[in-house]
Write a protein that holds these residues in place. Structure first.
Motif, PDB file in Angstrom:
ATOM      1  N   CYS A   1       0.791  -1.017   0.135  1.00  0.00           N
ATOM      2  CA  CYS A   1      -0.121  -0.031  -0.048  1.00  0.00           C
ATOM      3  C   CYS A   1       0.766   1.369  -0.050  1.00  0.00           C
TER       4      CYS A   1
ATOM      5  N   ILE B   1      -3.149   0.557  -3.555  1.00  0.00           N
ATOM      6  CA  ILE B   1      -3.000  -0.851  -3.039  1.00  0.00           C
ATOM      7  C   ILE B   1      -2.553  -1.752  -4.356  1.00  0.00           C
TER       8      ILE B   1
ATOM      9  N   VAL C   1      -2.837  -6.124   3.702  1.00  0.00           N
ATOM     10  CA  VAL C   1      -1.464  -5.249   3.117  1.00  0.00           C
ATOM     11  C   VAL C   1      -0.455  -5.929   3.885  1.00  0.00           C
TER      12      VAL C   1
ATOM     13  N   TYR D   1      -5.479   5.689  -0.622  1.00  0.00           N
ATOM     14  CA  TYR D   1      -4.243   4.571  -0.705  1.00  0.00           C
ATOM     15  C   TYR D   1      -4.367   3.781  -1.874  1.00  0.00           C
TER      16      TYR D   1
END
Lengths: 280, 128
Positions: B4, B28, B63, B26
């Motif tokens: 991330c 990812i 993550v 974010y």
């Protein structure tokens, strides 16, 4: 009957007004500026009682926890985090108890965590009551201490010495006050922050009067503004070396007769203004 | 493995954000599919605990690596508990972070930055 002393701008003389006025009005003095209380420096009361203020924080029984995360989801303050078990971040916790209420497996119990202290004492021969709260260093939340201080007051006349600004802590100090004294100074900053304070007390429908501190000319921007708006000007404290000397020695101004008379005048103004506003 | 990166925008080519808890999005990145998936930071407007909420999101999203500018003490505690490694970003773009990470050029963050680093106009997350 609670009279709150607020200021908008810091360092304008809330504590000077609150402590001296409390002595001439024979009222209870309550230092609600718990992040930096200084009223007791001037009053030097005999401390009769000292007690801890605590807030309830959750502890989680990991054997009972079924990892449903209901507590994490309900927490409005992000104080609970679930990784492989629930982690509690105590300083974010407001002690609201929601996590305990939603836990389906009754895995959450509450433990009292101290965040500050209350001191109760008496001043002078007549035993004027004085209360002061102190928030422990590094603690972020002053509200519960202010609530506990005010919870100890009854019907007697009390002067609530609030935090500077217009933050939640000031609102907490102002709640259920019958009157507010706004202390400011005749500078651009003083006027600017006074307007914020006026906005706050007007929104809370609390009648108020203004005290101007460190006045060196009677026609100053604050007094002219008050006149133009028709606000009650309760009094002016002069910009005076002797006052500064007394203050820096931690002494009350009312020890000197001319200042005592000045605070009596302010007190009379407060009583009159309160009588007027209550008859409306 | 999912990586991330705190991001200023929700599209490819975005500039990475140095704030962990107070960044708007974010990014990812899934190493298996080599695809980016953007999510909004729901904790952005929180009065308190934005970093904690962000760390919870990282755990929930599965993550394993976070690349950002600065992580506060509370958030780092959660990331550690979740065995998520945190690395300090380099340069600007989100995509570059993956390259740097894969080349082993990013430094791991093991000590927290100052709390509230990304908050307000004076937060140093804005300055650096």
């Amino acid at each position: 009957m609670k009279i709150a002393v607020i200021s908008g701008k810091g360092g304008t003389g809330k504590t000077t007004v609150a402590t001296n006025l409390a002595t001439v009005m024979k009222a209870t003095y309550v230092d609600c500026d718990v992040e930096e209380p200084n009223g007791f420096i001037f009053l030097k009361p005999d401390i009769k009682e000292s007690l801890d203020v605590t807030i309830p924080v959750p502890t989680i029984d990991t054997d009972k926890c079924n990892h449903c995360k209901a507590c994490v989801d309900i927490c409005q303050f992000n104080a609970l985090i679930h990784v492989d078990k629930v982690m509690v971040f105590e300083k974010l916790c407001h002690g609201c108890g929601a996590c305990q209420a939603v836990c389906p497996t009754l895995a959450i119990t509450e433990e009292e965590r101290p965040i500050g202290r209350i001191q109760i004492g008496t001043y002078g021969e007549e035993g004027m009551a004085c209360l002061s709260g102190t928030l422990n260093l590094t603690e972020p939340m002053a509200g519960p201490i202010i609530s506990q201080l005010k919870g100890r007051l009854g019907q007697e006349t009390s002067l609530i010495d609030c935090s500077p600004g217009t933050s939640c802590n000031v609102v907490k100090g102002l709640l259920d006050a019958t009157y507010a004294i706004l202390v400011t100074e005749p500078t651009a900053f003083g006027l600017h922050d006074l307007l914020l304070a006026i906005d706050l007390v007007e929104q809370m429908s609390i009648p108020f009067g203004i005290v101007i501190n460190r006045v060196h000319e009677s026609h100053n921007q604050v007094s002219l503004y008050c006149k133009s708006k028709g606000y009650t000007l309760l009094g002016e404290i002069p910009y005076d070396r002797q006052i500064a000397t007394l203050y820096s020695n931690g002494e009350l101004l009312v020890r000197q007769s001319q200042y005592k008379a000045m605070f009596h005048e302010i007190a009379d103004g407060v009583k009159e203004a309160m009588a007027c506003s209550s008859s409306l | 493995m999912k990586i991330c990166i705190s991001s200023t925008m929700d599209k490819e080519g975005a500039i990475a954000d140095k704030r962990f808890g107070r960044c708007p999005y974010y990014a990812i990145y899934d190493q298996a599919t080599k695809d980016y998936h953007f999510i909004e930071n729901e904790g952005l407007a929180e009065a308190h605990g934005a970093g904690l909420k962000a760390a919870q999101t990282m755990v929930d999203q599965g993550v394993q690596v976070v690349i950002t500018g600065n992580v506060g003490p509370n958030a780092l505690r959660v990331l550690d508990a979740g065995h998520i490694k945190t690395f300090a970003m380099k340069g600007n773009k989100v995509e570059d972070q993956i390259k740097y990470y894969q080349a082993g050029e990013l430094k791991e963050i093991t000590t927290p930055g100052a709390p509230h680093g990304g908050k307000g106009r004076n937060g140093f997350g804005h300055q650096r």
